[in-house]
Design a protein around this motif. Structure first.
Motif, PDB file in Angstrom:
ATOM      1  N   VAL A  15      42.905 -48.453  37.819  1.00 17.88           N
ATOM      2  CA  VAL A  15      41.885 -48.980  36.912  1.00 17.88           C
ATOM      3  C   VAL A  15      42.132 -50.477  36.721  1.00 17.88           C
ATOM      4  N   GLU A  16      41.045 -51.261  36.754  1.00 16.66           N
ATOM      5  CA  GLU A  16      41.162 -52.702  36.575  1.00 16.66           C
ATOM      6  C   GLU A  16      40.696 -53.100  35.185  1.00 16.66           C
ATOM      7  N   GLY A  17      41.423 -54.039  34.556  1.00 15.16           N
ATOM      8  CA  GLY A  17      41.057 -54.534  33.240  1.00 15.16           C
ATOM      9  C   GLY A  17      41.523 -55.963  33.073  1.00 15.16           C
ATOM     10  N   THR A  18      41.750 -56.373  31.825  1.00 15.28           N
ATOM     11  CA  THR A  18      42.235 -57.722  31.543  1.00 15.28           C
ATOM     12  C   THR A  18      43.569 -57.656  30.817  1.00 15.28           C
ATOM     13  N   ALA A  19      44.379 -58.663  31.030  1.00 18.81           N
ATOM     14  CA  ALA A  19      45.735 -58.674  30.488  1.00 18.81           C
ATOM     15  C   ALA A  19      45.738 -58.969  28.996  1.00 18.81           C
ATOM     16  N   PHE A  32      48.448 -40.593  25.112  1.00 22.59           N
ATOM     17  CA  PHE A  32      47.444 -41.182  24.235  1.00 22.59           C
ATOM     18  C   PHE A  32      47.659 -40.777  22.790  1.00 22.59           C
ATOM     19  N   ASN A  33      47.301 -41.683  21.881  1.00 22.99           N
ATOM     20  CA  ASN A  33      47.363 -41.430  20.452  1.00 22.99           C
ATOM     21  C   ASN A  33      45.956 -41.557  19.880  1.00 22.99           C
ATOM     22  N   THR A  34      45.526 -40.529  19.141  1.00 22.25           N
ATOM     23  CA  THR A  34      44.156 -40.475  18.636  1.00 22.25           C
ATOM     24  C   THR A  34      43.986 -41.100  17.259  1.00 22.25           C
ATOM     25  N   GLY A  35      45.036 -41.690  16.708  1.00 19.69           N
ATOM     26  CA  GLY A  35      44.940 -42.298  15.383  1.00 19.69           C
ATOM     27  C   GLY A  35      43.964 -43.460  15.352  1.00 19.69           C
ATOM     28  N   MET A  36      43.214 -43.570  14.250  1.00 17.42           N
ATOM     29  CA  MET A  36      42.240 -44.649  14.122  1.00 17.42           C
ATOM     30  C   MET A  36      42.800 -45.874  13.420  1.00 17.42           C
ATOM     31  N   THR A  37      44.040 -45.768  12.954  1.00 18.16           N
ATOM     32  CA  THR A  37      44.672 -46.907  12.278  1.00 18.16           C
ATOM     33  C   THR A  37      46.181 -46.795  12.489  1.00 18.16           C
ATOM     34  N   GLY A  38      46.918 -47.798  11.996  1.00 18.44           N
ATOM     35  CA  GLY A  38      48.379 -47.739  12.076  1.00 18.44           C
ATOM     36  C   GLY A  38      48.953 -48.057  13.441  1.00 18.44           C
ATOM     37  N   TYR A  39      48.272 -48.915  14.206  1.00 18.82           N
ATOM     38  CA  TYR A  39      48.762 -49.171  15.564  1.00 18.82           C
ATOM     39  C   TYR A  39      50.150 -49.803  15.593  1.00 18.82           C
ATOM     40  N   GLN A  40      50.469 -50.648  14.630  1.00 15.63           N
ATOM     41  CA  GLN A  40      51.773 -51.304  14.654  1.00 15.63           C
ATOM     42  C   GLN A  40      52.896 -50.318  14.370  1.00 15.63           C
ATOM     43  N   VAL A  81      47.533 -49.671  26.462  1.00 14.99           N
ATOM     44  CA  VAL A  81      46.213 -49.599  27.084  1.00 14.99           C
ATOM     45  C   VAL A  81      45.171 -49.445  25.986  1.00 14.99           C
ATOM     46  N   VAL A  82      44.177 -50.340  25.946  1.00 12.77           N
ATOM     47  CA  VAL A  82      43.141 -50.269  24.916  1.00 12.77           C
ATOM     48  C   VAL A  82      41.769 -50.518  25.527  1.00 12.77           C
ATOM     49  N   ASN A  83      40.765 -50.192  24.749  1.00 14.26           N
ATOM     50  CA  ASN A  83      39.386 -50.461  25.160  1.00 14.26           C
ATOM     51  C   ASN A  83      39.042 -51.902  24.792  1.00 14.26           C
ATOM     52  N   GLU A  84      38.667 -52.133  23.552  1.00 14.49           N
ATOM     53  CA  GLU A  84      38.306 -53.488  23.108  1.00 14.49           C
ATOM     54  C   GLU A  84      39.453 -54.064  22.294  1.00 14.49           C
ATOM     55  N   ASP A 114      38.071 -48.168  30.126  1.00 10.05           N
ATOM     56  CA  ASP A 114      37.301 -47.043  29.600  1.00 10.05           C
ATOM     57  C   ASP A 114      38.300 -45.984  29.142  1.00 10.05           C
ATOM     58  N   THR A 115      38.763 -46.121  27.908  1.00 15.16           N
ATOM     59  CA  THR A 115      39.804 -45.225  27.413  1.00 15.16           C
ATOM     60  C   THR A 115      39.301 -43.793  27.237  1.00 15.16           C
ATOM     61  N   ARG A 116      38.007 -43.621  26.997  1.00 13.89           N
ATOM     62  CA  ARG A 116      37.463 -42.256  26.902  1.00 13.89           C
ATOM     63  C   ARG A 116      37.646 -41.540  28.241  1.00 13.89           C
ATOM     64  N   MET A 117      37.311 -42.214  29.319  1.00 15.31           N
ATOM     65  CA  MET A 117      37.508 -41.634  30.649  1.00 15.31           C
ATOM     66  C   MET A 117      38.979 -41.343  30.900  1.00 15.31           C
ATOM     67  N   LEU A 118      39.834 -42.305  30.541  1.00 16.95           N
ATOM     68  CA  LEU A 118      41.259 -42.187  30.811  1.00 16.95           C
ATOM     69  C   LEU A 118      41.886 -41.023  30.031  1.00 16.95           C
ATOM     70  N   VAL A 119      41.504 -40.884  28.773  1.00 22.96           N
ATOM     71  CA  VAL A 119      42.049 -39.800  27.960  1.00 22.96           C
ATOM     72  C   VAL A 119      41.590 -38.443  28.488  1.00 22.96           C
ATOM     73  N   ARG A 120      40.345 -38.342  28.861  1.00 22.35           N
ATOM     74  CA  ARG A 120      39.846 -37.090  29.444  1.00 22.35           C
ATOM     75  C   ARG A 120      40.605 -36.773  30.735  1.00 22.35           C
ATOM     76  N   TYR A 121      40.935 -37.806  31.480  1.00 18.43           N
ATOM     77  CA  TYR A 121      41.675 -37.634  32.730  1.00 18.43           C
ATOM     78  C   TYR A 121      43.086 -37.100  32.448  1.00 18.43           C
ATOM     79  N   ILE A 122      43.766 -37.699  31.464  1.00 21.56           N
ATOM     80  CA  ILE A 122      45.123 -37.265  31.120  1.00 21.56           C
ATOM     81  C   ILE A 122      45.111 -35.848  30.558  1.00 21.56           C
ATOM     82  N   ARG A 123      44.106 -35.540  29.739  1.00 23.42           N
ATOM     83  CA  ARG A 123      44.000 -34.193  29.179  1.00 23.42           C
ATOM     84  C   ARG A 123      43.793 -33.161  30.286  1.00 23.42           C
TER      85      ARG A 123
END
Length: 369
Positions: A15-19, A32-40, A81-84, A114-123
């Motif tokens: 997968v290609e993205g930006t650094a 993958f972690n499904t939490g919506m907050t607390g990234y640090q 790895v993140v989306n936006e 595309d983290t949605r695609m990636l998570v579905r792939y890992i699952r």
């Protein structure tokens, strides 16, 4: 101009993205972690050592970084790895941007994926090794990923544990707890100390004799990274702590080690549990809990069925995996999830109170070990 970066999974998915973060190359097990907050708090949890984290939340970095929201002294993840990715942040209390935080602490990451695609792939495919790079070509990455060790059979606690023993809390407190640091989160020690416990935190390979010499009222076995089945040194320490007759409480890796010390095997899960909203049922009270979880290994349900001395106290409501056990002939219990949360709900913090009550009962009626 944003620099190009690549993410390569060991099965060949590229997968290609930006650094983001540091310009460089880093590998580890992808999860993958499904939490919506607390990234640090997630990035600094030592249980994630050796792993590349995919944040499923679409926006990461929008509230910056804040030094007080760390669960250890530095980020423990192998990559991100993140989306936006938000280079700007809006929180006044933040000490800087997440980009500055990651870059200054040598964390390699990739965004616009595309983290949605990636998570579905890992699952679907299961957790596997991966590598991120913002300096190598895809062909070069194919050679580098072969150097990333498998999480199966990997002992990592000795790499993240404290180098020297230290104390937390009031030295004059009525309760002393010896804590075995296998990769402990700071919030766990804080939860114990806030309940009037004087803690002494010992390095992972500390002998039981040394812990016992401090004369604690109970033992705590912490969370941490890696494969619990190869941690023979820690399994032996837990066995000796159990034989002492004093109360023992284990969280996450500590839960798995209590199981192994009791003759119950562990196994590598397909893709593990990592998030802040995992539903758990307390079989003792019949109540449900929303929990924070982070583990890729689990205890063997079939072994527990054959062990009359082990009582299952908690189960995961999504897949029925074992979330908590208690020994019938010892004052010992453990849970697979994180009652301290940070981040996550506080439904399960009562477990710290139960541990304290167990110790208080022991002090009132001491046993002879």
């Amino acid at each position: 101009m944003q620099k190009k970066a690549y993410l390569l999974l060991e099965d060949g998915l590229l997968v290609e993205g930006t650094a983001i973060g540091k310009i460089g190359t880093s590998g580890g097990e992808i999860c993958f972690n499904t939490g919506m907050t607390g990234y640090q708090e997630i990035y600094t949890d030592p249980s994630y050592y050796g792993q590349i984290i995919v944040n499923t939340n679409a926006h990461i970095g929008n509230y910056g970084a804040f030094d007080a929201e760390q669960e250890s002294s530095r980020p423990m993840i192998s990559g991100l790895v993140v989306n936006e990715f938000a280079h700007e942040f809006s929180r006044k209390s933040a000490t800087g941007s997440l980009q500055q935080y990651l870059e200054s602490r040598n964390v390699v990451g990739i965004a616009n994926i595309d983290t949605r695609m990636l998570v579905r792939y890992i699952r679907s495919k299961g957790a596997m090794n991966a590598i991120i790079s913002s300096e190598l070509t895809p062909d070069q990455l194919k050679a580098e990923i072969k150097k990333v060790p498998s999480m199966n059979g990997l002992e990592l606690s000795s790499l993240v544990t404290t180098k020297e023993a230290y104390t937390v809390g009031d030295a004059h407190a009525a309760i002393k707890v010896a804590v075995l640091d296998l990769g402990i989160k700071q919030s766990i020690v804080t939860n114990l100390a806030s309940r009037g416990v004087f803690c002494k935190v010992f390095p992972a390979k500390t002998s039981f004799a040394e812990m016992k010499a401090w004369n604690p009222h109970g033992y705590f076995i912490s969370n941490g990274p890696g494969d619990p089945s190869v941690m023979t040194y820690a399994i032996e320490t837990v066995k000796q702590a159990l034989d002492s007759g004093k109360p023992l409480f284990g969280i996450c890796l500590g839960h798995q080690l209590l199981a192994l010390a009791s003759g119950i095997s562990t196994y590598k899960m397909h893709h593990g549990h990592r998030g802040l909203n995992h539903p758990v049922k307390n079989l003792v009270t019949g109540k449900g809990e929303m929990t924070s979880q982070n583990h890729g290994f689990s205890v063997n349900e079939k072994d527990i069925e054959k062990n009359a001395n082990v009582m299952v106290t908690h189960v995961h409501l999504n897949d029925n995996t074992i979330m908590g056990i208690r020994l019938k002939d010892r004052k010992a219990f453990s849970v697979q999830y994180h009652p301290e949360a940070s981040p996550g709900p506080h439904d399960s913090r009562y477990l710290f109170d139960e541990f304290i009550e167990m110790i208080q009962a022991e002090i009132a009626e001491p046993v002879t070990a």
